[in-house]
Design an enzyme around this catalytic site. Structure first.
Site, PDB file in Angstrom:
ATOM      1  CB  SER A 241      -3.161  -3.085  -5.264  1.00 55.50           C
ATOM      2  OG  SER A 241      -3.028  -4.161  -4.861  1.00 55.50           O
ATOM      3  CE  LYS A 242      -0.292  -0.315  -7.306  1.00 57.63           C
ATOM      4  NZ  LYS A 242      -0.502   0.016  -6.579  1.00 57.63           N
ATOM      5  NE  ARG A 243      -1.200  -6.072  -2.569  1.00 54.30           N
ATOM      6  CZ  ARG A 243      -1.692  -7.304  -2.260  1.00 54.30           C
ATOM      7  NH1 ARG A 243      -2.312  -8.609  -2.016  1.00 54.30           N
ATOM      8  NH2 ARG A 243      -3.075  -6.452  -1.756  1.00 54.30           N
ATOM      9  N   GLY A 245      -4.532  -8.198  -9.990  1.00 57.92           N
ATOM     10  CA  GLY A 245      -4.482  -8.303 -11.356  1.00 57.92           C
ATOM     11  C   GLY A 245      -5.758  -6.558 -11.407  1.00 57.92           C
TER      12      GLY A 245
END
Length: 471
Positions: A241-243, A245
């Site tokens: 996920s965006k977490r 990167g």
RNA sequence: GGCCCCAUCGUCUAACGGUUAGGACGCCAGCCUCUCACGUUGGUAGUCCGGGUUCGAAUCCCGGUGGGGUCACCA
């Protein structure tokens, strides 16, 4: 290839950027369709009015286009098909396969928590399941009356036979209290209506599949074949996920990655062909098969993507790299209008061995476009008074070399240095700093050729001036 | 917690039940060399555990363990 009856779809919800996992789903569906002369359909699942945006639809379309994943039908939007869903919901209601539920979100929340705590399946109590007509009124949702007796078998194209007990099945909400239909209903209706034959999607949908099959059956539609691909994980082994990167195509694009590399990388997740690592789309179309697709999840490895991108920087024709480099040169503030394409191609040719991304290439190309400041330590170390004289003589020689190309420059300068009893090594770094302002660069003579005689001589003189002014 | 999926080097992956368990990324070292890269050569490192089946198991079966997914008026 002759057109076939195969129909697949990519059905993203436009609630954000096109995620890398979504790209993989799109890619597999696309390959599947293109291999068999099937039809690829793009459907936007925007029934969640509060989270869907037109902007996100734009991102999805742009991303797919950039990757070269085209579609034959659509984009359809589910918000334009509410009549169709409502007909189906009403039909289920009329056939007593669905019912009105008057429970409030608050009540549901409470019983869900209780169930979790007790350790049983967190399913709806069925409180409103047997209400008589008119027994209650007011705001309500519509629930599907999920059969509770038997088993559902999913004959998954990737996972094989998977069984679910129907007593686990929840009475899921198919129409919200605001009247809008929900996902599990709309996918089924659309996939049936659009004649989808094969549903290829992420494994996170596997547990939805039995519910959807129940709906197909209730609606008396043919059930398509399913294939659930393993997920892409982040370094912590959780769903990417965006977490973690970069997780959106757009980010990879702006980091200077090539679509060829991204596709190559994604297709090698859970699949391989002998010892081959580099695959063009054409080869993938020839070699890839769902049957060979692995079942275990894969961790996204940025290093490997980077390596692949470096490979593709050298495979994609330099003229094309040159064209794709333009926006990055602009971003670096190096150009305002397009340089002569032939010349830019030569720039690319000198840089592509050492740039892994377009961003890096643009950055390294700076000295071709404008004068820069010397790297302080490099100038300090190599632009010394002792070398000044030799640089001057080199300049004099360079001004007469004919033709002005790297082979000639190389052999003449080398020959001259030999006569002088010096080595190329003595002069290379000072000249490199003079011409490129830094201690690492493409080959010296290639640089001279691309820079041209005039600029080369100017920069040598400028460096000598710098030497005279030091101390 | 219920249900479901998964399990070979750190990572991505090969291996008709019989291989010194192969390749790639990364990392380390050598070579190439005008620098940096590229390239090239070599090295490092793996079958989750326990039972079974079998002459023989990474491979088949069972059980553990571990990881993941999912349990919304999101999709």
């Amino acid at each position: 290839m002759a057109p076939s009856d195969i129909r697949v779809r990519f059905a993203p919800s436009p609630t954000g950027f096109l995620h890398i996992g979504g790209v993989r789903t799109a890619l597999y569906n696309w390959i599947f369709a293109r291999q068999r002369g099937g039809t690829m359909i793009l459907r936007i699942e925007d029934t969640d009015l509060t989270r869907s945006t037109d902007e996100a639809i734009g991102w999805i379309l742009d991303g797919l286009t950039w990757l070269g994943l085209d579609w034959d039908e659509g984009p359809y939007r589910q918000t334009e098909r509410f009549d169709l869903y409502n007909e189906h919901i009403d039909r289920l209601l009329a056939q007593n396969k669905a019912y009105r539920c008057y429970c409030t979100p608050g009540e549901l929340e409470v019983s869900r928590k209780e169930a979790m705590l007790k350790g049983t399946a967190a399913k709806y109590s069925g409180k409103c399941r047997n209400l008589k007509d008119g027994e209650r009124n007011g705001e309500h949702t519509i629930r599907f009356k999920a059969p509770q007796e038997g088993q559902i078998f999913v004959d998954d194209m990737i996972r094989g036979m998977v069984m679910f007990d129907e007593d686990q099945m929840d009475d899921l909400i198919i129409r919200r209290s605001d009247g809008s239909p929900t996902y599990n209903l709309t996918v089924v209706v659309d996939d049936a209506d659009m004649g989808i034959t094969h549903v290829i999607r992420g494994e996170d949908h596997l547990s939805n599949t039995p519910r959807q099959i129940q709906l197909y059956q209730a609606l008396e539609y043919d059930v398509p074949r399913f294939g659930h691909m393993s997920l892409i994980l982040g370094p912590d082994r959780e769903k990417l996920s965006k977490r973690h990167g970069a997780a959106a195509v757009d980010e990879f694009r702006s980091m200077g990655y090539l679509p060829e590399a991204l596709i190559n990388y994604l297709v090698r997740l859970g699949w391989s062909h002998e010892d081959q690592e580099i695959f063009s789309v054409e080869e993938v179309l020839k070699l890839w098969s769902l049957d060979d697709q692995g079942k275990s999840p894969s961790v996204f490895d940025h290093d490997k993507l980077q390596w692949l991108n470096g490979q593709w920087m050298k495979i994609v024709p330099p003229e094309q790299i040159a064209r794709r480099l333009l926006p990055f040169l602009e971003k670096e503030g190096l150009i305002t209008m397009s340089p002569e394409p032939g010349w830019l191609t030569k720039v690319v040719l000198t840089l592509r061995e050492r740039a892994v991304t377009l961003v890096e290439m643009a950055h390294r190309a700076g000295f071709y476009f404008k004068e820069l400041d010397y790297e302080p330590e490099s100038a300090e170390k190599f632009l010394t008074p002792e070398i000044n004289h030799l640089m001057g003589k080199a300049g004099a020689l360079i001004s007469t070399v004919e033709p002005f190309d790297h082979e000639t420059l190389h052999s003449e300068i080398r020959g001259w240095l030999e006569e002088e009893g010096r080595k190329l090594k003595d002069l290379a770094q000072p000249l490199r700093i003079a011409l490129t302002y830094r201690k690492d660069s493409p080959g010296l003579f290639e640089v001279m050729e691309v820079l041209g005689r005039e600029t080369t001589l100017e920069r040598i003189e400028k460096a000598r001036e710098w030497i005279r002014n030091r101390v």
